[in-house]
Design a protein around this motif. Structure first.
Motif, short mmCIF file in Angstrom:
data_model
loop_
_atom_site.label_atom_id
_atom_site.label_comp_id
_atom_site.label_asym_id
_atom_site.label_seq_id
_atom_site.Cartn_x
_atom_site.Cartn_y
_atom_site.Cartn_z
N GLY A 100 36.96 30.00 -17.42
CA GLY A 100 36.41 29.12 -16.87
C GLY A 100 34.87 28.82 -16.66
N ASP A 101 34.13 29.93 -17.52
CA ASP A 101 32.45 30.06 -17.43
C ASP A 101 31.87 30.32 -18.58
N ILE A 105 23.83 33.28 -21.55
CA ILE A 105 22.66 33.81 -21.77
C ILE A 105 22.31 35.08 -21.08
N GLY A 106 22.81 35.07 -19.87
CA GLY A 106 22.42 36.24 -19.05
C GLY A 106 23.09 37.52 -19.65
N MET A 177 31.51 46.58 -13.36
CA MET A 177 30.03 45.94 -12.90
C MET A 177 30.16 44.52 -13.05
N VAL A 178 29.82 43.89 -12.01
CA VAL A 178 29.70 42.50 -11.87
C VAL A 178 28.06 42.11 -11.85
N GLY A 180 25.40 38.15 -12.34
CA GLY A 180 25.32 36.72 -12.44
C GLY A 180 24.72 35.92 -11.23
N ALA A 181 24.03 34.94 -11.39
CA ALA A 181 23.17 34.57 -10.14
C ALA A 181 24.04 34.39 -8.85
N PRO A 198 21.77 42.75 -10.26
CA PRO A 198 21.14 41.41 -10.05
C PRO A 198 20.26 41.21 -11.32
N ALA A 203 20.77 46.60 -14.26
CA ALA A 203 22.31 46.58 -15.11
C ALA A 203 22.19 48.14 -15.63
CO1 B1M Z 1 24.79 25.32 -16.03
N1 B1M Z 1 24.85 25.75 -14.03
N2 B1M Z 1 26.45 24.36 -15.69
N3 B1M Z 1 24.58 25.20 -17.97
N4 B1M Z 1 23.36 26.60 -15.95
C1 B1M Z 1 23.70 26.51 -13.62
C2 B1M Z 1 24.16 28.04 -13.56
C3 B1M Z 1 23.47 26.02 -12.21
C4 B1M Z 1 22.83 27.05 -11.22
C5 B1M Z 1 22.77 24.73 -12.31
C6 B1M Z 1 22.29 24.00 -11.14
O1 B1M Z 1 23.03 23.04 -10.64
N5 B1M Z 1 21.10 24.29 -10.54
C7 B1M Z 1 24.89 25.31 -11.73
C8 B1M Z 1 25.96 26.19 -11.01
C9 B1M Z 1 26.03 25.87 -9.53
C10 B1M Z 1 26.86 26.79 -8.82
O2 B1M Z 1 28.00 26.96 -9.15
N6 B1M Z 1 26.38 27.36 -7.67
C11 B1M Z 1 25.56 25.09 -13.10
C12 B1M Z 1 26.38 23.98 -13.48
C13 B1M Z 1 26.91 23.30 -12.31
C14 B1M Z 1 27.09 23.96 -14.71
C15 B1M Z 1 28.04 22.82 -15.06
C16 B1M Z 1 29.27 22.80 -14.32
C17 B1M Z 1 27.21 21.47 -15.36
C18 B1M Z 1 28.47 20.32 -15.53
O3 B1M Z 1 28.86 20.43 -16.72
N7 B1M Z 1 28.56 19.58 -14.60
C19 B1M Z 1 28.29 23.37 -16.44
C20 B1M Z 1 29.66 24.46 -16.53
C21 B1M Z 1 30.03 24.76 -17.75
C22 B1M Z 1 30.81 25.90 -17.76
O4 B1M Z 1 30.42 26.96 -17.57
N8 B1M Z 1 32.30 25.59 -17.51
C23 B1M Z 1 27.17 23.93 -16.90
C24 B1M Z 1 26.82 23.91 -18.26
C25 B1M Z 1 25.45 24.54 -18.65
C26 B1M Z 1 25.15 24.63 -20.17
C27 B1M Z 1 26.32 24.79 -21.11
C28 B1M Z 1 24.35 23.51 -20.38
C29 B1M Z 1 24.20 25.82 -20.13
C30 B1M Z 1 24.64 27.29 -20.64
C31 B1M Z 1 24.28 27.48 -22.05
C32 B1M Z 1 24.66 28.85 -22.24
O5 B1M Z 1 25.02 29.77 -21.35
N9 B1M Z 1 24.81 29.00 -23.46
C33 B1M Z 1 23.76 25.82 -18.64
C34 B1M Z 1 22.65 26.54 -18.33
C35 B1M Z 1 21.61 27.15 -19.21
C36 B1M Z 1 22.45 26.88 -16.92
C37 B1M Z 1 21.13 27.36 -16.08
C38 B1M Z 1 19.90 26.08 -16.43
C39 B1M Z 1 20.35 28.35 -16.50
C40 B1M Z 1 21.34 29.77 -16.66
C41 B1M Z 1 20.52 30.76 -17.44
O6 B1M Z 1 21.17 30.93 -18.56
N10 B1M Z 1 19.70 31.46 -16.65
C42 B1M Z 1 21.49 27.33 -14.62
C43 B1M Z 1 20.67 27.19 -13.73
C44 B1M Z 1 19.57 28.10 -13.29
O7 B1M Z 1 19.92 29.39 -13.30
N11 B1M Z 1 18.42 28.12 -13.04
C45 B1M Z 1 22.69 26.48 -14.54
C46 B1M Z 1 18.79 32.52 -17.49
C47 B1M Z 1 19.55 33.74 -17.46
C48 B1M Z 1 18.80 34.88 -18.15
O8 B1M Z 1 19.98 34.24 -16.00
O9 B1M Z 1 22.41 33.93 -16.49
O10 B1M Z 1 21.15 34.22 -13.91
P1 B1M Z 1 21.36 34.71 -15.49
O11 B1M Z 1 21.38 36.31 -15.96
C49 B1M Z 1 20.76 37.21 -15.33
C50 B1M Z 1 21.37 37.61 -13.89
O12 B1M Z 1 22.17 37.02 -13.31
C51 B1M Z 1 22.06 39.00 -14.43
O13 B1M Z 1 21.19 39.62 -15.49
C52 B1M Z 1 20.78 38.29 -16.21
C53 B1M Z 1 19.32 38.70 -16.92
O14 B1M Z 1 18.44 39.28 -15.98
N12 B1M Z 1 23.24 38.96 -14.90
C54 B1M Z 1 23.90 40.03 -14.95
C55 B1M Z 1 24.15 37.90 -15.65
N13 B1M Z 1 25.39 38.49 -16.05
C56 B1M Z 1 25.20 39.91 -15.64
C57 B1M Z 1 26.43 41.01 -15.68
C58 B1M Z 1 25.88 41.99 -15.27
C59 B1M Z 1 24.80 42.25 -14.43
C60 B1M Z 1 23.81 41.37 -14.51
O15 B1M Z 1 26.87 43.20 -15.04
C61 B1M Z 1 28.33 42.93 -16.11
#
Ligand code: B1M
Length: 214
Positions: A100-101, A105-106, A177-178, A180-181, A198, A203
């Motif tokens: 579902g997700d 990028i992360g 290992m899990v 994500g934000a 985190p 990781a």
């Molecule tokens: Co989405 N999105 N998104 N999105 N998106 C968020 C996550 C959100 C917080 C934005 C917001 O509302 N402020 C929000 C989630 C709210 C929530 O659930 N609490 C959200 C939403 C709601 C949605 C949709 C539902 C929007 C909609 O359609 N209404 C939709 C869902 C689609 C789906 O998945 N079914 C959606 C869609 C999208 C895009 C497709 C447009 C795009 C994704 C593109 C892609 O990934 N190819 C997108 C994006 C880019 C984001 C934000 C802006 C950025 C996410 C990101 O890439 N961050 C995000 C807002 C935000 O975070 N500011 C948001 C950068 C990345 C480097 O960080 O992913 O956290 P992160 O990874 C980190 C750590 O978390 C960790 O290490 C990484 C690197 O340091 N980590 C791990 C991650 N995975 C790990 C695994 C590990 C260990 C560490 O071990 C296995």
């Protein structure tokens, strides 16, 4: 400046061409490719990790370093023997974003940094249902299963994967290992995961700990 120092500086600065040049110089000076990988490339990425932890480097810079490091890795990997390769990249991580997700990028960053840390990584993509994870674990036999999730609505699927592993008698064969934000240590504990990280640098630390490497 010593060649290893030059290599370290060019990896930290994310300078691909400079990395290529220094790796060639090290090869010309008869340094073993396996030594350049472990001392030079992986060693430099550990320093990048420390700099990220201390706030001296941020994700875009870390990515540039990982790309530069991969440039060197691409040159050296074909030069190391099968035995050397299987000892260096002995631990395997299977990575996927849960059902579902679509956020990837992360996960890609974590996969890349794990590779830079000497792990073999297989990324099976996004929106991965539990049965696909099980199939992949059976096929790939990873040491670590990495689950990524960015939505509060999808991280409960991580528990489904852990439960599916138990039902398939695979839970004791792989460390989970899990990350994500929206994921936290409490959440990881509540679903019975082995580790939570985190960010990408943490990781690698956690993955090494799971493998008893640190
Ligand atoms: Co989405 N999105 N998104 N999105 N998106 C968020 C996550 C959100 C917080 C934005 C917001 O509302 N402020 C929000 C989630 C709210 C929530 O659930 N609490 C959200 C939403 C709601 C949605 C949709 C539902 C929007 C909609 O359609 N209404 C939709 C869902 C689609 C789906 O998945 N079914 C959606 C869609 C999208 C895009 C497709 C447009 C795009 C994704 C593109 C892609 O990934 N190819 C997108 C994006 C880019 C984001 C934000 C802006 C950025 C996410 C990101 O890439 N961050 C995000 C807002 C935000 O975070 N500011 C948001 C950068 C990345 C480097 O960080 O992913 O956290 P992160 O990874 C980190 C750590 O978390 C960790 O290490 C990484 C690197 O340091 N980590 C791990 C991650 N995975 C790990 C695994 C590990 C260990 C560490 O071990 C296995």
């Amino acid at each position: 400046m010593a060649l290893y120092e030059e290599l370290q500086e060019s990896i930290i600065a994310g300078q691909k061409d400079k990395v290529k040049e220094v790796v060639n110089n090290l090869l010309d000076s008869d340094t073993a490719p396996i030594e350049i990988i472990s001392e030079g490339l992986i060693g430099s990425m550990s320093i990048v990790g420390q700099k990220m932890k201390s706030g001296e480097m941020f994700i875009p810079e870390v990515l540039a370093s990982a790309h530069a490091m991969n440039e060197g890795m691409g040159m050296l990997k074909p030069l190391i023997t099968g035995d050397e390769s299987s000892s260096l990249f002995a631990s395997k991580a299977l990575m996927g974003t849960v059902q579902g997700d679509l956020h990837n990028i992360g996960k890609k960053i974590v996969s890349m940094i794990l590779e830079s840390g000497g792990f073999t990584v297989k990324d099976i993509g996004e929106d991965v249902p539990p049965d696909k994870f099980i199939e992949a674990v059976e096929q790939e036999k990873p040491d670590i299963l990495g689950l990524s999730g960015l939505l509060t609505t999808t991280i409960p699927r991580m528990k489904d994967v852990v439960e599916a592993l138990k039902r398939s008698n695979l839970r004791d064969k792989v460390r989970v290992m899990v990350g994500g934000a929206p994921v936290s240590q409490d959440f990881a504990d509540s679903i019975g995961a082995d580790a939570y990280a985190p960010n990408a640098v943490s990781a690698v630390d956690k993955a090494r700990q799971l493998m008893g490497q640190s």
